[in-house]
Design a protein around this motif. Structure first.
Motif, PDB file in Angstrom:
ATOM      1  N   ARG A  11       0.831  -1.214   0.000  1.00 26.98           N
ATOM      2  CA  ARG A  11       0.000   0.000   0.000  1.00 26.98           C
ATOM      3  C   ARG A  11       0.862   1.259   0.000  1.00 26.98           C
ATOM      4  N   ALA A  12       1.932   1.248   0.768  1.00 26.61           N
ATOM      5  CA  ALA A  12       2.834   2.400   0.784  1.00 26.61           C
ATOM      6  C   ALA A  12       3.517   2.555  -0.574  1.00 26.61           C
ATOM      7  N   LYS A  13       3.852   1.433  -1.219  1.00 21.69           N
ATOM      8  CA  LYS A  13       4.464   1.488  -2.553  1.00 21.69           C
ATOM      9  C   LYS A  13       3.521   2.148  -3.552  1.00 21.69           C
ATOM     10  N   ALA A  14       2.233   1.849  -3.459  1.00 21.28           N
ATOM     11  CA  ALA A  14       1.260   2.449  -4.373  1.00 21.28           C
ATOM     12  C   ALA A  14       1.232   3.964  -4.200  1.00 21.28           C
ATOM     13  N   GLY A  15       1.198   4.417  -2.959  1.00 22.35           N
ATOM     14  CA  GLY A  15       1.210   5.855  -2.694  1.00 22.35           C
ATOM     15  C   GLY A  15       2.500   6.511  -3.134  1.00 22.35           C
TER      16      GLY A  15
END
Length: 154
Positions: A11-15
């Motif tokens: 999820r952090a990678k997506a952001g």
């Protein structure tokens, strides 16, 4: 960025992908507007920093897990569609420059980065919802010692 990405959740990678690739989009849009000379270096740095994470869209560790013993094959195959699309796009650039100028080319690049950011974010969110745990190309043999056997083996 590969080191930083390896330490982030999906999820952090997506952001992160959306944020840094937004910087690249901004850089292209600045260049398309023929900025003053003092803005050229910051715009080019934003583009460079923003497109680098796309090189890690499918992380090597994920690809190794997914492809199992066939990682070499799939590492090469994953580049074919993108390279063919790039070849098609680049073949049209001289026509676009003649008809609409370099501004249109830079806007096209911004659009490509934006679409890439959406694809990368979608990949990371899908991976977050159901993480890859093993290769579909390996299955346990039910008899004969239980060693992993490739689906491509007899």
């Amino acid at each position: 960025s590969g080191f930083a990405l390896s330490r982030m959740s999906s999820r952090a990678k997506a952001g992160f992908a959306m944020a840094v690739q937004s910087a690249a989009i901004t850089g292209y849009m600045i260049l398309a507007r023929k900025p003053p000379q003092w803005l050229l270096s910051p715009a080019l740095m934003a583009i460079s920093a923003g497109i680098v994470p796309s090189l890690c869209c499918i992380p090597p560790s994920w690809l190794t897990t997914w492809a199992g013993p066939h990682v070499g094959l799939f590492s090469g195959l994953q580049d074919i569609p993108g390279n063919m699309l790039a070849m098609l796009i680049y073949s049209q650039i001289p026509l676009v420059v003649k008809k609409r100028g370099w501004k249109a080319v830079l806007q096209l690049y911004a659009l490509q980065v934006g679409l890439g950011a959406c694809c990368m974010a979608a990949f990371q969110l899908l991976e977050a919802s159901r993480p890859m745990e093993g290769s579909p190309f390996l299955m346990l043999e039910t008899s004969g010692g239980g060693h992993a056997k490739s689906l491509f083996e007899g």
